[in-house]
Design a protein around this motif. Sequence first.
Motif, PDB file in Angstrom:
ATOM      1  N   UNK A   7       0.858  -1.184   0.000  1.00  0.00           N
ATOM      2  CA  UNK A   7       0.000   0.000   0.000  1.00  0.00           C
ATOM      3  C   UNK A   7       0.896   1.237   0.000  1.00  0.00           C
ATOM      4  N   UNK A   8       0.842   2.012  -1.059  1.00  0.00           N
ATOM      5  CA  UNK A   8       1.721   3.169  -1.229  1.00  0.00           C
ATOM      6  C   UNK A   8       0.897   4.444  -1.170  1.00  0.00           C
ATOM      7  N   UNK A   9       1.366   5.404  -0.349  1.00  0.00           N
ATOM      8  CA  UNK A   9       0.759   6.719  -0.261  1.00  0.00           C
ATOM      9  C   UNK A   9       1.803   7.745  -0.683  1.00  0.00           C
ATOM     10  N   UNK A  10       1.430   8.625  -1.587  1.00  0.00           N
ATOM     11  CA  UNK A  10       2.324   9.693  -2.037  1.00  0.00           C
ATOM     12  C   UNK A  10       1.710  10.997  -1.580  1.00  0.00           C
ATOM     13  N   UNK A  11       2.439  11.725  -0.738  1.00  0.00           N
ATOM     14  CA  UNK A  11       1.909  12.942  -0.124  1.00  0.00           C
ATOM     15  C   UNK A  11       2.812  14.120  -0.467  1.00  0.00           C
ATOM     16  N   UNK A  12       2.322  15.036  -1.274  1.00  0.00           N
ATOM     17  CA  UNK A  12       3.074  16.245  -1.592  1.00  0.00           C
ATOM     18  C   UNK A  12       4.039  16.099  -2.748  1.00  0.00           C
ATOM     19  N   UNK A  13       3.982  14.995  -3.468  1.00  0.00           N
ATOM     20  CA  UNK A  13       4.842  14.773  -4.634  1.00  0.00           C
ATOM     21  C   UNK A  13       3.953  14.510  -5.842  1.00  0.00           C
ATOM     22  N   UNK A  14       4.360  15.032  -7.002  1.00  0.00           N
ATOM     23  CA  UNK A  14       3.526  14.861  -8.190  1.00  0.00           C
ATOM     24  C   UNK A  14       4.204  14.072  -9.299  1.00  0.00           C
ATOM     25  N   UNK A  15       5.498  13.896  -9.215  1.00  0.00           N
ATOM     26  CA  UNK A  15       6.217  13.305 -10.345  1.00  0.00           C
ATOM     27  C   UNK A  15       6.963  12.025  -9.973  1.00  0.00           C
ATOM     28  N   UNK A  16       6.336  11.139  -9.213  1.00  0.00           N
ATOM     29  CA  UNK A  16       6.967   9.878  -8.821  1.00  0.00           C
ATOM     30  C   UNK A  16       6.411   8.778  -9.713  1.00  0.00           C
TER      31      UNK A  16
END
Length: 97
Positions: A7-16
């Motif tokens: 389960x991956x959460x990306x917070x505050x990044x747009x280009x991963x």
Amino acid sequence: MMVNDVAVTIDGLTDVSEQEIVNYIGYVEEQTNERVNELTLTPAADGQIHLDYVLQPQKFERIRRITGYLVGTIDRWNDAKQAEEHDRVKHTAAQYA
């Protein structure tokens, strides 16, 4: 999102990219020798990425201690010791709530 059963959460990044996420999961698993259960990516100082992760819970075998015996199973105990285990008071978390 789920990537490789993590389960991956990306917070505050747009280009991963997904490949970057796979690489981060691999990095954490290599460093810890454990499987990752959850991964959170957030921005850190100097353009770095902060990795916050939760490892999968470890499986364990229940261990019982009855009058000095420390074992995982009771199948090799004699009848008297098995009766002692059967008759003892079983405590649950609900009793202490």
